[in-house]
Design a protein around this motif. Structure first.
Motif, PDB file in Angstrom:
ATOM      1  N   ARG A  11     -25.016 -40.239  -6.999  1.00 26.97           N
ATOM      2  CA  ARG A  11     -24.117 -41.257  -7.544  1.00 26.97           C
ATOM      3  C   ARG A  11     -24.417 -42.604  -6.903  1.00 26.97           C
ATOM      4  O   ARG A  11     -25.010 -42.678  -5.832  1.00 26.97           O
ATOM      5  CB  ARG A  11     -22.655 -40.850  -7.349  1.00 26.97           C
ATOM      6  CG  ARG A  11     -22.185 -40.859  -5.922  1.00 26.97           C
ATOM      7  CD  ARG A  11     -20.706 -40.471  -5.851  1.00 26.97           C
ATOM      8  NE  ARG A  11     -20.267 -40.448  -4.474  1.00 26.97           N
ATOM      9  CZ  ARG A  11     -19.819 -41.502  -3.812  1.00 26.97           C
ATOM     10  NH1 ARG A  11     -19.769 -42.677  -4.401  1.00 26.97           N
ATOM     11  NH2 ARG A  11     -19.440 -41.395  -2.561  1.00 26.97           N
ATOM     12  N   SER A  52     -21.453 -35.514 -16.690  1.00 24.63           N
ATOM     13  CA  SER A  52     -20.201 -35.294 -15.982  1.00 24.63           C
ATOM     14  C   SER A  52     -20.459 -34.348 -14.818  1.00 24.63           C
ATOM     15  O   SER A  52     -21.073 -33.293 -14.983  1.00 24.63           O
ATOM     16  CB  SER A  52     -19.167 -34.693 -16.923  1.00 24.63           C
ATOM     17  OG  SER A  52     -17.992 -34.412 -16.214  1.00 24.63           O
ATOM     18  N   SER A  53     -19.997 -34.751 -13.630  1.00 20.75           N
ATOM     19  CA  SER A  53     -20.143 -33.920 -12.458  1.00 20.75           C
ATOM     20  C   SER A  53     -18.919 -34.099 -11.574  1.00 20.75           C
ATOM     21  O   SER A  53     -18.526 -35.229 -11.261  1.00 20.75           O
ATOM     22  CB  SER A  53     -21.407 -34.313 -11.702  1.00 20.75           C
ATOM     23  OG  SER A  53     -21.524 -33.564 -10.529  1.00 20.75           O
ATOM     24  N   HIS A  54     -18.308 -32.992 -11.194  1.00 17.55           N
ATOM     25  CA  HIS A  54     -17.113 -32.995 -10.349  1.00 17.55           C
ATOM     26  C   HIS A  54     -15.991 -33.824 -10.961  1.00 17.55           C
ATOM     27  O   HIS A  54     -15.270 -34.536 -10.263  1.00 17.55           O
ATOM     28  CB  HIS A  54     -17.445 -33.482  -8.935  1.00 17.55           C
ATOM     29  CG  HIS A  54     -18.516 -32.688  -8.262  1.00 17.55           C
ATOM     30  ND1 HIS A  54     -18.313 -31.408  -7.810  1.00 17.55           N
ATOM     31  CD2 HIS A  54     -19.821 -32.981  -8.000  1.00 17.55           C
ATOM     32  CE1 HIS A  54     -19.437 -30.947  -7.273  1.00 17.55           C
ATOM     33  NE2 HIS A  54     -20.367 -31.872  -7.385  1.00 17.55           N
ATOM     34  N   GLY A  55     -15.876 -33.785 -12.288  1.00 23.19           N
ATOM     35  CA  GLY A  55     -14.784 -34.442 -12.981  1.00 23.19           C
ATOM     36  C   GLY A  55     -14.972 -35.931 -13.219  1.00 23.19           C
ATOM     37  O   GLY A  55     -14.055 -36.609 -13.663  1.00 23.19           O
ATOM     38  N   VAL A  56     -16.131 -36.472 -12.944  1.00 23.63           N
ATOM     39  CA  VAL A  56     -16.410 -37.894 -13.133  1.00 23.63           C
ATOM     40  C   VAL A  56     -17.618 -38.027 -14.060  1.00 23.63           C
ATOM     41  O   VAL A  56     -18.583 -37.280 -13.944  1.00 23.63           O
ATOM     42  CB  VAL A  56     -16.702 -38.593 -11.779  1.00 23.63           C
ATOM     43  CG1 VAL A  56     -16.957 -40.073 -11.981  1.00 23.63           C
ATOM     44  CG2 VAL A  56     -15.571 -38.367 -10.803  1.00 23.63           C
ATOM     45  N   VAL A  57     -17.569 -39.007 -14.972  1.00 26.68           N
ATOM     46  CA  VAL A  57     -18.674 -39.257 -15.897  1.00 26.68           C
ATOM     47  C   VAL A  57     -19.560 -40.354 -15.307  1.00 26.68           C
ATOM     48  O   VAL A  57     -19.069 -41.407 -14.885  1.00 26.68           O
ATOM     49  CB  VAL A  57     -18.146 -39.670 -17.288  1.00 26.68           C
ATOM     50  CG1 VAL A  57     -19.291 -39.992 -18.223  1.00 26.68           C
ATOM     51  CG2 VAL A  57     -17.271 -38.576 -17.859  1.00 26.68           C
ATOM     52  N   TYR A  58     -20.867 -40.119 -15.286  1.00 28.07           N
ATOM     53  CA  TYR A  58     -21.825 -41.058 -14.698  1.00 28.07           C
ATOM     54  C   TYR A  58     -22.791 -41.564 -15.764  1.00 28.07           C
ATOM     55  O   TYR A  58     -23.259 -40.807 -16.609  1.00 28.07           O
ATOM     56  CB  TYR A  58     -22.624 -40.382 -13.582  1.00 28.07           C
ATOM     57  CG  TYR A  58     -21.779 -39.955 -12.412  1.00 28.07           C
ATOM     58  CD1 TYR A  58     -21.412 -40.861 -11.435  1.00 28.07           C
ATOM     59  CD2 TYR A  58     -21.338 -38.644 -12.284  1.00 28.07           C
ATOM     60  CE1 TYR A  58     -20.647 -40.480 -10.358  1.00 28.07           C
ATOM     61  CE2 TYR A  58     -20.569 -38.243 -11.211  1.00 28.07           C
ATOM     62  CZ  TYR A  58     -20.229 -39.174 -10.251  1.00 28.07           C
ATOM     63  OH  TYR A  58     -19.457 -38.787  -9.188  1.00 28.07           O
ATOM     64  N   VAL A  86     -20.220 -33.527  -3.609  1.00 28.69           N
ATOM     65  CA  VAL A  86     -19.679 -34.429  -4.631  1.00 28.69           C
ATOM     66  C   VAL A  86     -20.557 -35.658  -4.849  1.00 28.69           C
ATOM     67  O   VAL A  86     -20.398 -36.351  -5.856  1.00 28.69           O
ATOM     68  CB  VAL A  86     -18.237 -34.877  -4.273  1.00 28.69           C
ATOM     69  CG1 VAL A  86     -17.293 -33.695  -4.324  1.00 28.69           C
ATOM     70  CG2 VAL A  86     -18.197 -35.572  -2.932  1.00 28.69           C
TER      71      VAL A  86
END
Length: 147
Positions: A11, A52-58, A86
């Motif tokens: 991230r 989407s990873s760990h509830g977040v969109v990147y 995360v």
């Protein structure tokens, strides 16, 4: 031991945090008895599609490539550990292919075609496949296949 490549998408974060994440990833490899051969920073780029990873969109990520040697039995534990982190959006471990060794033939390739060994072999092979042609002077005074 086998050499592997670990492709990471991390991230977006400031450099001090990024340094900490990379150190944490390297420590996990060292704890499993591995050796890091190379670390490449491939830059900060837009991702080809939203992830989407760990509830977040990147949409953007920092791309890194580790080349390391580790026992094959510890690959699953590394993937599991990186999956819980995360800061890591995506991770993939690939077995690195060995480079093919080849002989440089530049001097031969710079020669004109009739003098190259490969071309001469092809000409010789083609001559072996030539069919015998009809000879008019074979003792017969006429052409036997004429109508």
């Amino acid at each position: 031991m086998i050499t592997y490549e670990l492709m990471l998408l991390l991230r977006t974060m400031p450099k001090p945090e990024l340094h900490g994440v990379l150190k944490r990833i390297a420590t996990a490899i060292f704890d499993k008895g591995g050796v890091i051969r190379k670390l490449d920073n491939l830059g900060h780029k837009d991702m080809p599609y939203k992830t989407s990873s760990h509830g977040v969109v990147y949409n953007k990520a920092s791309y890194f490539l580790y080349e390391f040697t580790v026992p094959p039995s510890s690959i699953d534990t590394l993937l599991d550990e990186y999956g819980r982190d995360v800061d890591i959006i995506r991770r993939r471990i690939y077995k690195k292919n060995e480079e093919n060794k080849f002989k440089c033939t530049l001097d031969e390739e710079l020669q004109p075609p009739p003098y190259r060994k490969e071309v001469q072999e092809m000409i010789a092979k083609a001559r072996r496949l030539d069919k015998p042609k009809f000879s008019y002077n074979n003792g017969m005074d006429y052409y036997p296949f004429q109508k």
